[in-house]
Design a protein around this motif. Structure first.
Motif, PDB file in Angstrom:
ATOM      1  N   ALA A  72       6.083   3.865   2.890  1.00 49.01           N
ATOM      2  CA  ALA A  72       6.995   2.792   2.504  1.00 49.01           C
ATOM      3  C   ALA A  72       8.324   2.939   3.241  1.00 49.01           C
ATOM      4  O   ALA A  72       8.704   4.026   3.676  1.00 49.01           O
ATOM      5  N   THR A 101       2.093  -1.941   0.195  1.00 48.51           N
ATOM      6  CA  THR A 101       2.652  -2.497  -1.053  1.00 48.51           C
ATOM      7  C   THR A 101       3.890  -1.747  -1.544  1.00 48.51           C
ATOM      8  O   THR A 101       4.403  -2.069  -2.604  1.00 48.51           O
ATOM      9  N   ALA A 135       7.450  -2.524   1.186  1.00 49.34           N
ATOM     10  CA  ALA A 135       6.308  -2.469   2.106  1.00 49.34           C
ATOM     11  C   ALA A 135       6.775  -2.786   3.520  1.00 49.34           C
ATOM     12  O   ALA A 135       7.762  -3.503   3.723  1.00 49.34           O
TER      13      ALA A 135
END
Length: 181
Positions: A72, A101, A135
């Motif tokens: 991330a 995500t 993300a």
């Protein structure tokens, strides 16, 4: 006499160049790739691996055609890094839940300052300029995504092959279980 097309350096020049970069993650997706050593050499033979952050102490090269990103975006440095990767790479592949995500780091995005204060008296400089985890696709356009935590090596190999070979084959959008109904 060897023909120029048979020269090993000529072959290397025709292979797409790839870098593998890790952001905020456990690096489990990259480990999934290395755990499949019996197939890894087959996959690696399809491209020129210029840089793999997990396994390299050399700096990332300036020129490459494919960037594989795990993790991330959690700092301004990571934010700038993914923007630079997008500018340089023809193709971006994100691997794993964290990259796709924001994954586990993303769970801390609500009320981030309070969460940081609960853990640290003073945030270490090594953490950088922390931002709310997000993300990679929230920052840049992503060409291919390999889902899950950790990734499935075979799905990774299929997506990497599609990216390297320019496949436009549509991926299945339903599960096997749903098709059996």
């Amino acid at each position: 006499m060897m023909k120029p097309s048979q020269c090993s350096s000529c072959v290397e020049q025709s292979l797409p160049s790839v870098v593998v970069v890790g952001l905020a993650s456990c690096f489990g997706c990259q480990l999934q790739i290395t755990n499949q050593e019996q197939y890894l050499t087959d996959v690696l033979g399809r491209f020129d691996l210029k840089y793999w952050q997990l396994a390299s102490s050399e700096p990332m090269p300036e020129d490459f055609s494919v960037a594989i990103i795990e993790g991330a975006v959690t700092t301004t440095e990571a934010l700038e890094q993914v923007k630079a990767l997008r500018e340089k790479a023809d193709t971006i592949i994100t691997i794993g839940a964290c990259a796709n995500t924001a994954g586990i780091p993303g769970l801390a995005s609500d009320d981030l300052e309070r969460r940081i204060d609960e853990v640290y008296d003073t945030l270490p400089e090594a953490c950088g300029d922390v931002i709310a985890p997000c993300a990679v696709k929230d920052i840049i356009d992503v060409d291919f995504e390999v889902p899950s935590c950790p990734i499935d090596f075979y799905e990774f190999a299929q997506i990497l092959s599609a990216a390297l070979l320019g496949s436009n084959r549509a991926r299945r959008s339903t599960t096997l279980l749903l098709s059996a109904r």
